[in-house]
Scaffold this motif. Structure first.
Motif, PDB file in Angstrom:
ATOM      1  N   ALA A  32       0.840  -1.208   0.000  1.00 10.88           N
ATOM      2  CA  ALA A  32       0.000   0.000   0.000  1.00 10.88           C
ATOM      3  C   ALA A  32       0.871   1.252   0.000  1.00 10.88           C
ATOM      4  O   ALA A  32       0.555   2.250  -0.662  1.00 10.88           O
ATOM      5  N   PHE A  33       1.983   1.175   0.723  1.00 11.77           N
ATOM      6  CA  PHE A  33       2.889   2.327   0.807  1.00 11.77           C
ATOM      7  C   PHE A  33       3.539   2.622  -0.547  1.00 11.77           C
ATOM      8  O   PHE A  33       3.543   3.776  -1.011  1.00 11.77           O
ATOM      9  N   VAL A  34       4.073   1.602  -1.204  1.00 14.58           N
ATOM     10  CA  VAL A  34       4.718   1.879  -2.503  1.00 14.58           C
ATOM     11  C   VAL A  34       3.669   2.234  -3.568  1.00 14.58           C
ATOM     12  O   VAL A  34       3.950   3.022  -4.476  1.00 14.58           O
ATOM     13  N   ASP A  35       2.468   1.684  -3.457  1.00  8.03           N
ATOM     14  CA  ASP A  35       1.397   2.095  -4.374  1.00  8.03           C
ATOM     15  C   ASP A  35       1.118   3.591  -4.206  1.00  8.03           C
ATOM     16  O   ASP A  35       0.958   4.326  -5.187  1.00  8.03           O
ATOM     17  N   LEU A  36       1.054   4.020  -2.950  1.00  9.84           N
ATOM     18  CA  LEU A  36       0.802   5.440  -2.651  1.00  9.84           C
ATOM     19  C   LEU A  36       1.937   6.310  -3.191  1.00  9.84           C
ATOM     20  O   LEU A  36       1.696   7.366  -3.796  1.00  9.84           O
ATOM     21  N   LEU A  37       3.173   5.865  -2.995  1.00 18.00           N
ATOM     22  CA  LEU A  37       4.307   6.639  -3.523  1.00 18.00           C
ATOM     23  C   LEU A  37       4.287   6.640  -5.046  1.00 18.00           C
ATOM     24  O   LEU A  37       4.733   7.602  -5.684  1.00 18.00           O
ATOM     25  N   GLY A  38       3.759   5.576  -5.641  1.00 17.53           N
ATOM     26  CA  GLY A  38       3.621   5.538  -7.098  1.00 17.53           C
ATOM     27  C   GLY A  38       2.672   6.624  -7.586  1.00 17.53           C
ATOM     28  O   GLY A  38       2.872   7.209  -8.645  1.00 17.53           O
ATOM     29  N   ARG A  39       1.625   6.893  -6.800  1.00 17.82           N
ATOM     30  CA  ARG A  39       0.655   7.934  -7.187  1.00 17.82           C
ATOM     31  C   ARG A  39       1.126   9.322  -6.776  1.00 17.82           C
ATOM     32  O   ARG A  39       1.025  10.275  -7.538  1.00 17.82           O
ATOM     33  N   ASN A  40       1.614   9.457  -5.553  1.00 14.88           N
ATOM     34  CA  ASN A  40       1.906  10.779  -4.989  1.00 14.88           C
ATOM     35  C   ASN A  40       3.392  11.014  -4.734  1.00 14.88           C
ATOM     36  O   ASN A  40       3.750  11.923  -3.991  1.00 14.88           O
ATOM     37  N   GLY A  41       4.236  10.207  -5.353  1.00 17.43           N
ATOM     38  CA  GLY A  41       5.668  10.282  -5.083  1.00 17.43           C
ATOM     39  C   GLY A  41       6.259  11.681  -5.189  1.00 17.43           C
ATOM     40  O   GLY A  41       6.941  12.135  -4.265  1.00 17.43           O
ATOM     41  N   PRO A  42       6.017  12.392  -6.301  1.00 19.88           N
ATOM     42  CA  PRO A  42       6.659  13.706  -6.439  1.00 19.88           C
ATOM     43  C   PRO A  42       6.247  14.684  -5.331  1.00 19.88           C
ATOM     44  O   PRO A  42       7.078  15.462  -4.853  1.00 19.88           O
ATOM     45  N   VAL A  43       4.978  14.639  -4.916  1.00 17.38           N
ATOM     46  CA  VAL A  43       4.545  15.530  -3.840  1.00 17.38           C
ATOM     47  C   VAL A  43       5.251  15.170  -2.527  1.00 17.38           C
ATOM     48  O   VAL A  43       5.760  16.043  -1.816  1.00 17.38           O
ATOM     49  N   VAL A  44       5.295  13.884  -2.233  1.00 15.27           N
ATOM     50  CA  VAL A  44       5.940  13.442  -0.989  1.00 15.27           C
ATOM     51  C   VAL A  44       7.428  13.824  -1.003  1.00 15.27           C
ATOM     52  O   VAL A  44       7.960  14.353  -0.023  1.00 15.27           O
ATOM     53  N   ALA A  45       8.069  13.590  -2.147  1.00 16.81           N
ATOM     54  CA  ALA A  45       9.488  13.953  -2.261  1.00 16.81           C
ATOM     55  C   ALA A  45       9.673  15.459  -2.101  1.00 16.81           C
ATOM     56  O   ALA A  45      10.637  15.911  -1.474  1.00 16.81           O
ATOM     57  N   GLY A  46       8.744  16.230  -2.652  1.00 17.65           N
ATOM     58  CA  GLY A  46       8.821  17.686  -2.529  1.00 17.65           C
ATOM     59  C   GLY A  46       8.701  18.142  -1.080  1.00 17.65           C
ATOM     60  O   GLY A  46       9.405  19.062  -0.644  1.00 17.65           O
ATOM     61  N   ILE A  47       7.823  17.497  -0.341  1.00 12.49           N
ATOM     62  CA  ILE A  47       7.639  17.800   1.081  1.00 12.49           C
ATOM     63  C   ILE A  47       8.924  17.549   1.860  1.00 12.49           C
ATOM     64  O   ILE A  47       9.408  18.395   2.605  1.00 12.49           O
ATOM     65  N   ILE A  48       9.463  16.363   1.687  1.00 12.21           N
ATOM     66  CA  ILE A  48      10.671  16.000   2.432  1.00 12.21           C
ATOM     67  C   ILE A  48      11.840  16.878   1.999  1.00 12.21           C
ATOM     68  O   ILE A  48      12.648  17.316   2.812  1.00 12.21           O
ATOM     69  N   GLY A  49      11.903  17.145   0.699  1.00 14.18           N
ATOM     70  CA  GLY A  49      12.959  18.014   0.182  1.00 14.18           C
ATOM     71  C   GLY A  49      12.894  19.405   0.786  1.00 14.18           C
ATOM     72  O   GLY A  49      13.905  19.941   1.239  1.00 14.18           O
ATOM     73  N   ALA A  50      11.693  19.990   0.808  1.00  8.38           N
ATOM     74  CA  ALA A  50      11.540  21.350   1.332  1.00  8.38           C
ATOM     75  C   ALA A  50      11.918  21.411   2.809  1.00  8.38           C
ATOM     76  O   ALA A  50      12.475  22.409   3.283  1.00  8.38           O
ATOM     77  N   ALA A  51      11.630  20.342   3.535  1.00 12.37           N
ATOM     78  CA  ALA A  51      11.934  20.322   4.969  1.00 12.37           C
ATOM     79  C   ALA A  51      13.440  20.407   5.242  1.00 12.37           C
ATOM     80  O   ALA A  51      13.858  20.820   6.325  1.00 12.37           O
ATOM     81  N   GLN A  52      14.263  20.028   4.252  1.00 14.95           N
ATOM     82  CA  GLN A  52      15.716  20.020   4.486  1.00 14.95           C
ATOM     83  C   GLN A  52      16.287  21.429   4.635  1.00 14.95           C
ATOM     84  O   GLN A  52      17.347  21.614   5.212  1.00 14.95           O
ATOM     85  N   SER A  53      15.604  22.423   4.095  1.00 10.81           N
ATOM     86  CA  SER A  53      16.146  23.779   4.191  1.00 10.81           C
ATOM     87  C   SER A  53      15.191  24.716   4.939  1.00 10.81           C
ATOM     88  O   SER A  53      15.332  25.927   4.861  1.00 10.81           O
ATOM     89  N   ASP A  54      14.227  24.148   5.646  1.00 13.32           N
ATOM     90  CA  ASP A  54      13.238  24.957   6.366  1.00 13.32           C
ATOM     91  C   ASP A  54      13.006  24.335   7.746  1.00 13.32           C
ATOM     92  O   ASP A  54      12.259  23.366   7.886  1.00 13.32           O
ATOM     93  N   PRO A  55      13.668  24.883   8.782  1.00 11.42           N
ATOM     94  CA  PRO A  55      13.609  24.260  10.110  1.00 11.42           C
ATOM     95  C   PRO A  55      12.184  24.117  10.657  1.00 11.42           C
ATOM     96  O   PRO A  55      11.879  23.117  11.314  1.00 11.42           O
ATOM     97  N   ASP A  56      11.298  25.102  10.403  1.00  7.19           N
ATOM     98  CA  ASP A  56       9.922  24.989  10.894  1.00  7.19           C
ATOM     99  C   ASP A  56       9.221  23.805  10.239  1.00  7.19           C
ATOM    100  O   ASP A  56       8.505  23.040  10.892  1.00  7.19           O
ATOM    101  N   LEU A  57       9.434  23.693   8.936  1.00 11.24           N
ATOM    102  CA  LEU A  57       8.818  22.600   8.194  1.00 11.24           C
ATOM    103  C   LEU A  57       9.386  21.262   8.672  1.00 11.24           C
ATOM    104  O   LEU A  57       8.659  20.266   8.806  1.00 11.24           O
ATOM    105  N   ALA A  58      10.685  21.242   8.932  1.00  7.71           N
ATOM    106  CA  ALA A  58      11.325  20.013   9.397  1.00  7.71           C
ATOM    107  C   ALA A  58      10.734  19.579  10.741  1.00  7.71           C
ATOM    108  O   ALA A  58      10.448  18.388  10.956  1.00  7.71           O
ATOM    109  N   GLU A  59      10.505  20.534  11.625  1.00  4.86           N
ATOM    110  CA  GLU A  59       9.941  20.204  12.934  1.00  4.86           C
ATOM    111  C   GLU A  59       8.514  19.687  12.779  1.00  4.86           C
ATOM    112  O   GLU A  59       8.111  18.706  13.414  1.00  4.86           O
ATOM    113  N   ALA A  60       7.747  20.345  11.917  1.00  2.52           N
ATOM    114  CA  ALA A  60       6.367  19.916  11.693  1.00  2.52           C
ATOM    115  C   ALA A  60       6.320  18.521  11.082  1.00  2.52           C
ATOM    116  O   ALA A  60       5.532  17.665  11.493  1.00  2.52           O
TER     117      ALA A  60
END
Lengths: 204, 204
Positions: free
Chosen positions: A99-127
């Protein structure tokens, strides 16, 4: 100093919406924005407008838009990513990871974007950490603990490290892509751990 | 159309620098910029100035500043992250992974920033993939292949998935932090795979 009275959130034909309804509508709107446009699109103003609730309510309930975004994300996928417990840990982990990889298959770029943005934004990283990562890890460890108690895992296995070798391995293929992130990969991840990779270490 | 002649890259007391020297100076300067200021700081102009080479040379040799940054990064850590081959794969993987988590302990935020930035920048993502990820994976798989040939891994093990369960698990703790990323973690990662996590699956 005077505060403007909070506008009532109304639904046609009903009185004041119950807090629980407002909360659910807010999380739904935030999740939709997050998945459609990415984490930068989740602002209190946009979510308030889309959910038909007052911005003041959002400020009261969530410390930051990022915290709202990740709680929405966690809530949206709680059912999809639930941990089944049929008593067979290998089957249950397989189903959950499929179910997890199926979800990443559909929403992978968004999820990657979220995690990526958190790397340079401490508030986002904490959230991300507090409203998603820690809660998801706790759910996984809870299921693995039951498996260990049921004698399906070695008593001395470090359960936290398994989280990184199962779900973390999938995130690795998402964030540093090189090989397919599919159900066959899940089978390898589980097989490597349960059978062991040393010759003669087969438990099956 | 006329091109300006390329300025000579000179070192005091020497003639034209050999291409190999220029290349090495460029990669060193790029790696220093990358580690000190992050991937956004690696521009052709800055690297050229710091390395004392012409910008034109960089344009000729690298398709983008990202490509230069990741080649520099790969080169800078090639020795640190070399795969020893003493014939004992468990010991060799441990040593290599110890060096890897030590490096992430020193340069973790920069590395996380690089991978994070690549999530929303397709050019950077391509450069990261081609100039770092694929090459590092190939080196890991090469060492694992020798281990399999030496009978230290089951013949049917999928080696690519092991890359995700060893190095990928470390990147997971870097990018979605929750638990220590240290040598004890490395021991768990290797132990889980080589011993297997099922009861009675111990190979040791």
């Amino acid at each position: 100093m005077e505060h403007a009275p909070e506008p009532r959130a109304l639904k046609p034909g009903r009185g004041r919406r119950r807090a629980e309804d407002v909360r659910r509508a807010t999380l739904t709107a935030a999740a939709e924005l997050l998945l459609a446009e990415g984490v930068q699109a989740v602002t209190f103003a946009k979510v308030a407008a889309q959910a038909g609730v007052s911005k003041m309510t959002l400020y009261k309930w969530w410390p930051s838009p990022g915290a709202l975004a990740f709680e929405a994300y966690f809530t949206a996928f709680r059912e999809t990513l639930a941990f089944p417990d049929t008593g067979d840990v290998v089957r249950d982990l397989s189903e959950q990871l499929y179910a997890f990889v199926d979800l990443l298959g559909r929403n992978g770029p968004v999820v990657a974007g979220i995690i990526g943005a958190a790397q340079s934004d401490p508030d986002l990283a904490e959230a991300l950490s507090e409203r998603y990562v820690l809660q998801r890890r706790a759910l996984a460890v809870e299921r693995l603990t039951r498996a260990r108690e049921a004698g399906q895992l070695r008593a001395d296995v470090d359960l936290e490290s398994l989280v990184d070798q199962l779900w973390g391995a999938c995130y690795h293929r998402l964030l540093m892509p090189a090989q397919p992130l599919d159900r066959g990969f899940v089978d390898h991840l589980i097989g490597n751990l349960f059978r062991g990779i040393a010759p003669g270490g087969e438990a099956s």
